[in-house]
Design an enzyme around this catalytic site. Structure first.
Site, short mmCIF file in Angstrom:
data_model
loop_
_atom_site.label_atom_id
_atom_site.label_comp_id
_atom_site.label_asym_id
_atom_site.label_seq_id
_atom_site.Cartn_x
_atom_site.Cartn_y
_atom_site.Cartn_z
N HIS A 205 0.87 -1.18 0.00
CA HIS A 205 0.00 0.00 0.00
C HIS A 205 0.91 1.23 0.00
O HIS A 205 1.85 1.32 0.81
CB HIS A 205 -0.85 0.05 1.27
CG HIS A 205 -2.03 -0.89 1.27
ND1 HIS A 205 -1.91 -2.22 1.01
CD2 HIS A 205 -3.35 -0.66 1.50
CE1 HIS A 205 -3.12 -2.78 1.09
NE2 HIS A 205 -4.01 -1.86 1.38
N GLU A 208 -2.03 6.06 -0.63
CA GLU A 208 -3.47 6.07 -0.29
C GLU A 208 -3.70 7.37 0.50
O GLU A 208 -4.36 8.28 0.03
CB GLU A 208 -3.84 4.83 0.55
CG GLU A 208 -5.30 4.80 1.02
CD GLU A 208 -5.61 3.63 1.98
OE1 GLU A 208 -4.67 3.03 2.53
OE2 GLU A 208 -6.82 3.33 2.17
N ASP A 286 -11.20 -3.57 -1.58
CA ASP A 286 -10.45 -3.25 -0.36
C ASP A 286 -11.04 -3.95 0.87
O ASP A 286 -10.53 -4.99 1.28
CB ASP A 286 -10.37 -1.73 -0.16
CG ASP A 286 -9.16 -1.28 0.65
OD1 ASP A 286 -8.32 -2.13 0.99
OD2 ASP A 286 -9.05 -0.07 0.93
#
Ligand code: ADE
Ligand code: ZN
Length: 353
Positions: A205, A208, A286
């Site tokens: 990740h 974000e 997600d």
């Protein structure tokens, strides 16, 4: 773009629903629906902070990533036994089958469970059995990606990777998730280097909530093959060019981005700009139990909210989902041929006058 822009917009919802697709960014603990949380809490004698399913669901009003993670980790506290992990993943696979997901790569967070005294083997065996049954009974190909929690130390991540090694054949890669701000990818340089030596796929990740610099260090230091989210890359044009030249996949999660206040609403989402820039963007759910929908819901709502997105872009994001997946070239070509057939049939149907 690809010739599918002749398909009229009113055919899009059905096409999005029925086309074959891959999901590459789903935290399996984020698929725990409130009803299953309550069922498992009762089965395992775990006390919950909310008296009813409705009260729990009402608490799903998030202001940022951390406000979500606090509730998400509390929800996962009901998972204790191998059967619990199986039941959670099986419930996801049944929903994925309804969305015509033909391939899914599932993130799981072992540290969330080992910190509560659950053996990592219990976690992996339960999830793996669900993956095997998904293939056998639903025709869904599935793989597991072990994620390290970035708010914990790298030593904890290294110990987790070591503990998972007896189950090495049951997961295809490692990832990095949890609180992004203040926990840059380079904090995990050694554990990703070790995972790389073991032949595992690498994802993280980045971008974000964190800055574009985190996307860069995920590439340069961790040497990842996909960026999860990555939407903040648009703040750095040179980075966008680099990601496009590499065909680096971005696993974008539109409903998540709205629920976690990355974008005000779906009409503000930058998926059109990402595709326009030539990036290999995919659409994913997600944490679907928390963010308002599974994969088809993400696709349908996003394409409905953004007039710049038509059938050409729908084909592109679904094709990208296969291109970015960790499967053999033959398997990838097989699914892309099915996708081509679905869009080809829609393009060939005459438009009624
Ligand atoms: N863990 C589960 N969902 C996540 C997200 N959207 N970002 C970071 N970590 C997560
Ligand atoms: Zn995520």
């Amino acid at each position: 773009m690809n010739g599918f822009d002749t398909i009229p917009r009113d055919k899009l919802p059905e096409l999005l629903r029925t086309a074959p697709k891959a999901e590459l960014h789903i935290h399996i603990e984020g698929s725990l629906e409130p009803e299953l949380i309550f069922k498992l809490a009762q089965r395992n004698g775990v006390a919950l902070a909310y008296p009813t399913v409705e009260a729990l669901r009402a608490a799903y009003a998030f202001t940022d990533l951390q406000s979500f993670l606090d509730i998400y980790y509390a929800g996962a506290s009901v998972l204790l036994k191998e059967q619990d992990f199986f039941d959670m993943a099986w419930a996801y696979f049944e929903r994925a089958a309804a969305d015509n997901v033909v391939h899914a790569e599932l993130f799981f967070d072992p540290q969330t469970h080992t910190a509560r005294g659950v053996d990592i083997g219990t976690v992996i065996r339960g999830l793996h059995h669900a993956c095997q049954r998904a293939q056998a009974e639903l025709g869904i190909s599935a793989a597991l990606i072990l994620c390290f929690l970035r708010h914990l130390s790298e030593d904890d991540a290294l110990a987790t990777l070591d503990a998972a090694l007896p189950y090495r054949q049951h997961f295809v890669g490692v990832g990095l998730d949890s609180s992004e701000r203040g926990h840059p990818p380079e904090k995990f340089a050694r554990v990703f280097a070790k995972a790389r030596e073991l032949g595992l796929h690498l994802v993280a990740h980045a971008g974000e909530e964190g800055p574009p610099a985190y996307i860069e260090s995920a590439l340069d230091v961790l040497k990842v093959e996909r960026i999860d989210h990555g939407v903040r890359c648009l703040e750095d044009p040179a980075l966008v060019q680099r990601l496009a030249a590499l065909r680096m996949p971005l696993t974008v999660c539109p409903l998540s981005n709205v629920k976690l206040c990355v974008f005000k609403d779906l009409s503000q989402h930058t998926l059109p700009a990402l595709l326009e820039a030539g990036l290999c963007a995919t659409v994913n759910s997600d944490d679907p139990a928390y963010f308002g929908g599974y994969l088809n819901q993400n696709l349908l709502e996003t394409f409905a909210a953004l007039p710049q997105l038509g059938a050409a872009q729908a084909y592109q994001v679904l094709r990208n989902s296969f291109e970015a997946s960790f499967v053999s070239a033959d398997q990838r070509a097989h699914w892309i041929a099915q996708l081509d057939a679905a869009f080809g049939a829609a393009a060939a149907t005459p438009v009624p006058r």
